[in-house]
Design an enzyme around this catalytic site. Structure first.
Site, PDB file in Angstrom:
ATOM      1  N   LYS A   4      -0.560  -4.282  -4.136  1.00  0.00           N
ATOM      2  CA  LYS A   4      -1.837  -3.802  -3.385  1.00  0.00           C
ATOM      3  C   LYS A   4      -2.097  -2.313  -3.504  1.00  0.00           C
ATOM      4  O   LYS A   4      -1.358  -1.118  -3.444  1.00  0.00           O
ATOM      5  CB  LYS A   4      -2.418  -3.293  -1.703  1.00  0.00           C
ATOM      6  CG  LYS A   4      -2.685  -2.709  -1.231  1.00  0.00           C
ATOM      7  CD  LYS A   4      -3.686  -2.593   0.137  1.00  0.00           C
ATOM      8  CE  LYS A   4      -4.846  -2.309   0.760  1.00  0.00           C
ATOM      9  NZ  LYS A   4      -4.996  -0.850   0.300  1.00  0.00           N
TER      10      LYS A   4
ATOM     11  N   SER B 116       1.257  -1.206   0.405  1.00  0.00           N
ATOM     12  CA  SER B 116      -0.149  -0.109   0.124  1.00  0.00           C
ATOM     13  C   SER B 116       0.855   1.167   0.133  1.00  0.00           C
ATOM     14  O   SER B 116       1.997   1.472  -0.751  1.00  0.00           O
ATOM     15  CB  SER B 116      -1.282  -0.050   1.213  1.00  0.00           C
ATOM     16  OG  SER B 116      -2.027   1.013   1.096  1.00  0.00           O
TER      17      SER B 116
END
Length: 260
Positions: free
Chosen positions: A221, A196
């Site tokens: 992600k 992320s």
């Protein structure tokens, strides 16, 4: 009380791995390796890590009594007052290798305080005349999108950091704004659990030629979530956008490939 615990697989003893800065544990002089024998009189010999953590936790301001043992000291007793503990997102130190002085910075998560802590780390190490930096993002699961953008700006003088695209196709571009603190060489360490916001930062600095990324391909992600609080105290995370590094590559389920 501000400790991380582990269990010795040989003896099943629970011991302290780390005491957090400015915590009741560190102020009482507890150290890595101290063995936890009793918590409020109850022996830890048959406790799991989870049970020991539960026994240590309690209302702010209440006390907990510990019996510990330490090599070269033997058995000793301490009583600690429980407090609110803030675990720092950033830890750092100076590593010397021959003539090289390297500033090593570990970022554990992109929390609301991470940018401010990163700024202090860069400046403090810079005053120690380092010749370059290593930024460790291994195992960092991510966090706040804006924290990743702000931290990228501390390292990157100019260039695009990340773009996001929502379900309507609307896109936002986040750029460096000339507020970088250093242009010294930078290496970023990543692994398969760097996800992320970690991938936003690593991707931005890699693709702008600002850093060399070392390790294994990251988690992959490529989405942004918004968290909504629900009435029962739980939360609902809703995916609201995708994000893309400066190249525009979709990294979802692919990750950032390291240089080395």
């Amino acid at each position: 009380i501000g400790v991380r615990l582990a269990i010795d697989k040989r003896t099943s003893e629970i011991y302290i791995v780390e005491a957090a800065k400015n915590s009741p544990a560190i102020n009482a002089g507890l150290k890595r390796g101290d063995r936890l024998i009793r918590i409020n009189g109850k022996p830890t010999a048959l406790m799991s890590i989870e049970q020991a953590k539960e026994a240590l936790a309690g209302e702010l301001g209440t006390e907990v009594s510990l019996q510990l043992s330490r090599r070269n000291k033997g058995v000793f007793q301490v009583t600690l007052e429980r407090a609110q503990i803030e675990i720092p997102a950033v830890t750092y130190n100076l590593q010397e290798d021959g003539s090289h002085r390297i500033g090593y910075i570990k970022l554990d998560e992109f929390s609301s305080h991470a940018t401010e802590q990163m700024k202090l780390a860069i400046e403090d190490l810079g005053q120690q005349e380092v010749s370059g930096y290593v930024l460790d993002l291994r195992g960092n699961p991510g966090g706040l999108l804006f924290a990743s953008v702000d931290i990228a700006r501390l390292w990157l003088k100019k260039g695009e950091i990340v773009s996001t695209v929502d379900r309507r196709g609307g896109d936002r571009h986040f750029l460096a704004n000339g507020t970088s603190l250093t242009d010294l060489p930078l290496v970023i360490l990543v692994n398969e659990w760097s996800a992320s916001a970690s991938e936003i930062l690593a991707g931005a600095l890699k693709e702008n030629g600002r850093a060399t990324v070392v390790g294994t391909s990251t988690y992959g992600k490529g989405t942004v979530q918004s968290v909504h609080n629900l009435s029962d105290g739980s939360g609902l995370a809703v995916t609201i956008a995708r994000y893309y590094p400066p190249s525009g590559t979709d990294i979802n389920q692919k990750g950032i490939s390291p240089n080395v």
